[in-house]
Design a protein around this motif. Structure first.
Motif, PDB file in Angstrom:
ATOM      1  N   ARG A  87      -3.093   0.709  -5.488  1.00 10.12           N
ATOM      2  CA  ARG A  87      -3.297   1.560  -6.663  1.00 10.12           C
ATOM      3  C   ARG A  87      -4.574   2.383  -6.612  1.00 10.12           C
ATOM      4  NH1 ARG A  87      -0.608  -1.409 -11.772  1.00 10.12           N
ATOM      5  NH2 ARG A  87       1.174  -2.246 -10.658  1.00 10.12           N
ATOM      6  N   LYS A  88      -5.530   1.938  -5.816  1.00  6.62           N
ATOM      7  CA  LYS A  88      -6.819   2.625  -5.743  1.00  6.62           C
ATOM      8  C   LYS A  88      -6.665   3.993  -5.077  1.00  6.62           C
ATOM      9  CE  LYS A  88     -11.492   2.102  -3.997  1.00  6.62           C
ATOM     10  NZ  LYS A  88     -12.390   1.392  -3.099  1.00  6.62           N
ATOM     11  N   ARG A  89      -7.273   5.014  -5.711  1.00  8.48           N
ATOM     12  CA  ARG A  89      -7.233   6.354  -5.125  1.00  8.48           C
ATOM     13  C   ARG A  89      -8.365   6.515  -4.128  1.00  8.48           C
ATOM     14  NH1 ARG A  89      -3.985   5.567  -9.624  1.00  8.48           N
ATOM     15  NH2 ARG A  89      -2.970   7.491 -10.280  1.00  8.48           N
ATOM     16  N   PHE A  90      -8.232   7.536  -3.276  1.00  2.71           N
ATOM     17  CA  PHE A  90      -9.353   7.903  -2.420  1.00  2.71           C
ATOM     18  C   PHE A  90     -10.435   8.510  -3.297  1.00  2.71           C
ATOM     19  CE2 PHE A  90      -5.909   8.178   0.830  1.00  2.71           C
ATOM     20  CZ  PHE A  90      -6.381   7.190   1.658  1.00  2.71           C
ATOM     21  N   GLN A  91     -11.689   8.465  -2.834  1.00  2.68           N
ATOM     22  CA  GLN A  91     -12.814   8.976  -3.615  1.00  2.68           C
ATOM     23  C   GLN A  91     -12.632  10.471  -3.894  1.00  2.68           C
ATOM     24  OE1 GLN A  91     -16.612   7.953  -2.034  1.00  2.68           O
ATOM     25  NE2 GLN A  91     -17.745   9.080  -3.578  1.00  2.68           N
ATOM     26  N   ARG A 113      -2.989   6.889  -0.871  1.00  4.31           N
ATOM     27  CA  ARG A 113      -3.863   6.014  -1.653  1.00  4.31           C
ATOM     28  C   ARG A 113      -4.681   5.154  -0.685  1.00  4.31           C
ATOM     29  NH1 ARG A 113      -1.364   4.942  -6.931  1.00  4.31           N
ATOM     30  NH2 ARG A 113      -0.891   7.038  -7.669  1.00  4.31           N
ATOM     31  N   ALA A 114      -5.858   4.697  -1.160  1.00  2.71           N
ATOM     32  CA  ALA A 114      -6.693   3.831  -0.335  1.00  2.71           C
ATOM     33  C   ALA A 114      -6.073   2.433  -0.234  1.00  2.71           C
ATOM     34  CB  ALA A 114      -8.099   3.739  -0.909  1.00  2.71           C
ATOM     35  N   LYS A 115      -5.556   1.924  -1.379  1.00  2.00           N
ATOM     36  CA  LYS A 115      -4.873   0.636  -1.415  1.00  2.00           C
ATOM     37  C   LYS A 115      -3.600   0.799  -2.238  1.00  2.00           C
ATOM     38  CE  LYS A 115      -7.828  -2.642  -2.594  1.00  2.00           C
ATOM     39  NZ  LYS A 115      -9.042  -3.348  -3.013  1.00  2.00           N
ATOM     40  N   LYS A 117       0.850  -1.185   0.000  1.00  2.00           N
ATOM     41  CA  LYS A 117       0.000   0.000   0.000  1.00  2.00           C
ATOM     42  C   LYS A 117       0.888   1.238   0.000  1.00  2.00           C
ATOM     43  CE  LYS A 117      -3.225   2.633   2.748  1.00  2.00           C
ATOM     44  NZ  LYS A 117      -2.487   3.882   2.438  1.00  2.00           N
TER      45      LYS A 117
END
Length: 128
Positions: free
Chosen positions: A120-124, A116-118, A112
Motif C-alpha cells: 500500500r505504501k507509495r513511492f516518495q 508502489r513501494a510495498k 506487493k
C-alpha cells in the motif's frame, strides 16, 4: 498404540504432526522442542492446547513443519495439536473452540502491487 495424524496452517507455515500416547516428548523437524523454538513465548504457544485440557506430558509428538517464520510455525503446530486432541477425545472440543485454537487464522501478507513501494505504501512524492 494408535497414532493421530493432523495438519495445521498459519500464514505460509504448514505443520504435520503425529501424536501418540507417551510421556511428553516433542520433536520438531528431528530436533528437540527447546532447540527448535529457543524463546519461551513460542514454547508456551505450542503447549497452550495441552495446558487447556490438562494433558501435559500425556502425548509424544513428532512434528514436521515448513514455510513461514518461527512464530507462524508455532501457531500452525498449535492448531494441529488442537485438532489431534479433539480427535483423541471429543470432549476437548468446546474448550479448544472457545479459545479459538480450532479456527484457521486466514490472515496472509498482502501482495506487493506494481507502481508502489510495498502493498500500500507509495513511492516518495517530490513536488519539485
Amino acid at each position: 498404540m494408535q497414532v493421530i495424524n493432523t495438519i495445521g496452517r498459519r500464514k505460509t507455515a504448514v505443520a504435520r504432526i503425529y501424536m501418540q500416547p507417551g510421556k511428553g516428548d516433542v520433536t520438531v523437524n528431528g530436533r528437540d522442542l527447546q532447540t527448535y523454538f529457543p524463546t519461551e513465548v513460542l514454547q508456551i504457544i505450542l503447549n497452550q492446547p495441552f495446558n487447556l485440557v490438562e494433558a501435559d506430558g500425556k502425548y509424544d509428538l513428532k512434528v514436521n513443519v515448513h514455510g513461514g517464520g518461527i512464530a507462524g510455525q508455532a501457531e500452525a503446530i498449535r492448531m494441529a495439536i488442537s485438532r489431534a486432541l479433539v480427535e483423541a477425545d471429543a470432549e476437548h472440543r468446546p474448550a479448544l473452540k472457545k479459545e479459538g485454537f480450532l479456527t484457521r487464522d486466514s490472515r496472509m501478507v498482502e501482495r506487493k502491487k506494481y507502481g508502489r513501494a510495498k502493498a500500500r505504501k507509495r513511492f516518495q512524492f517530490s513536488k519539485r
